[in-house]
Write an enzyme that holds these catalytic residues in place. Structure first.
Site, PDB file in Angstrom:
ATOM      1  N   HIS A 163     -29.166 -19.968  -0.753  1.00  0.00           N
ATOM      2  CA  HIS A 163     -29.941 -20.906  -1.685  1.00  0.00           C
ATOM      3  C   HIS A 163     -29.070 -21.220  -2.684  1.00  0.00           C
ATOM      4  O   HIS A 163     -27.958 -21.206  -2.454  1.00  0.00           O
ATOM      5  CB  HIS A 163     -30.679 -19.797  -2.551  1.00  0.00           C
ATOM      6  CG  HIS A 163     -31.391 -19.972  -3.915  1.00  0.00           C
ATOM      7  ND1 HIS A 163     -32.357 -20.174  -3.847  1.00  0.00           N
ATOM      8  CD2 HIS A 163     -31.215 -19.600  -5.139  1.00  0.00           C
ATOM      9  CE1 HIS A 163     -33.527 -20.236  -5.478  1.00  0.00           C
ATOM     10  NE2 HIS A 163     -32.061 -19.983  -5.896  1.00  0.00           N
TER      11      HIS A 163
ATOM     12  N   ASP B 234     -32.084 -18.045   2.656  1.00  0.00           N
ATOM     13  CA  ASP B 234     -32.383 -18.152   1.892  1.00  0.00           C
ATOM     14  C   ASP B 234     -32.706 -16.950   1.345  1.00  0.00           C
ATOM     15  O   ASP B 234     -33.695 -16.693   1.765  1.00  0.00           O
ATOM     16  CB  ASP B 234     -32.994 -19.255   0.402  1.00  0.00           C
ATOM     17  CG  ASP B 234     -33.298 -19.348  -0.379  1.00  0.00           C
ATOM     18  OD1 ASP B 234     -33.161 -17.788  -0.982  1.00  0.00           O
ATOM     19  OD2 ASP B 234     -33.849 -20.331  -1.109  1.00  0.00           O
TER      20      ASP B 234
ATOM     21  N   CYS C  53     -34.567 -24.299  -6.983  1.00  0.00           N
ATOM     22  CA  CYS C  53     -35.152 -23.160  -7.657  1.00  0.00           C
ATOM     23  C   CYS C  53     -35.942 -22.400  -8.922  1.00  0.00           C
ATOM     24  O   CYS C  53     -37.404 -23.167  -7.967  1.00  0.00           O
ATOM     25  CB  CYS C  53     -33.781 -22.141  -8.238  1.00  0.00           C
ATOM     26  SG  CYS C  53     -33.596 -19.964  -8.116  1.00  0.00           S
TER      27      CYS C  53
END
Length: 246
Positions: free
Chosen positions: A214, A183, A125
């Site tokens: 994600h 994502d 991330c």
């Protein structure tokens, strides 16, 4: 490989940075991976990922990425309150402060008696972005960037001309870019933008897109894909053994 863990507080230009160290118990000299967390800092899934990588023969350093903005030891919950605080932190801390954090960890890692002096970076991330950012440092031989956010959108604070996307040509080490095609944080056009920038800059990289959401590596929550996570762990281990053991 059996591992041990400890903590160290590193001095940075913006304050003390709690860093969690995972490393093999067996004597020897091992390469280092700086592992950057999500906005939530060192949660249980992050600690487990660090342990997995260390168990393959690496020293793994997990910094508190927002150490300036929280008391030492802060871990944010995977809930709306934690997400809001983490996002506020990421939009507050300039990339230049992350750069000095990275340099502090490189300096620490390379003086360890059990280090072979080689350093790589890995992250998920925002941590994927910070691993990409770390690769701007010539001491970073390789970086594994997992669903890296905010590179394409230039939403993290930085001095003019110093955002990570524009600085891509300065990357000298090898990158492994890993994405989930479902994502929403890095849509198709964002991934394409980064891909073309890496090609135009002549960066040595591999590019991997999967049918995944994600945070598919996080072993908590309904987006976790265990089979794919295991595959990507293997890819990361291969990358770092090839680039950090030479």
């Amino acid at each position: 490989m059996i591992i041990q863990t400890e903590t160290v507080d590193l001095t940075t230009p913006t304050g003390e940075m709690r860093t969690y160290v995972y490393r093999p118990v067996a004597e020897g000299k091992y390469p280092t991976i700086i592992f950057y967390s999500e906005i939530f800092q060192q949660t249980a899934p992050i600690a487990r990922t660090a342990a997995i990588m260390a168990g393959h023969g690496f020293i793994v350093l997990v910094p508190e990425v927002f150490h300036e903005l929280n008391p030492i030891g802060t871990v944010l919950a995977y809930d709306d309150e934690g997400k809001d605080k983490g996002n506020q932190d990421k939009w507050t801390k300039p990339l230049e402060s992350h750069d000095s954090d990275t340099q502090a960890m490189i300096d620490y890692a390379t003086q360890l008696t059990y280090s072979n002096g080689r350093v790589g970076a890995m992250g998920v991330c925002i941590g994927g972005h910070l691993a990409y950012r770390a690769a701007l440092n010539p001491k970073i031989a390789a970086a594994c960037c997992l669903y890296a956010t905010d590179i394409h959108s230039d939403t993290l604070p930085a001095e003019q001309g110093n955002n990570s996307f524009e600085r891509t040509p300065d990357i000298k080490g090898e990158l492994m870019m890993v994405w989930g095609k479902q994502d929403p944080h890095v849509p198709n056009e964002g991934r394409f933008k980064i891909h073309h920038k890496l090609i135009d800059a002549g960066v040595n990289f591999t590019w991997h897109e999967f049918n995944a959401q994600h945070a598919f590596m996080r072993d908590e929550g309904d987006r976790y894909d265990p089979e794919l996570a295991l595959r990507v762990y293997g890819m990361a281990v291969d990358l770092f053994k090839r680039t950090l053991l030479n």
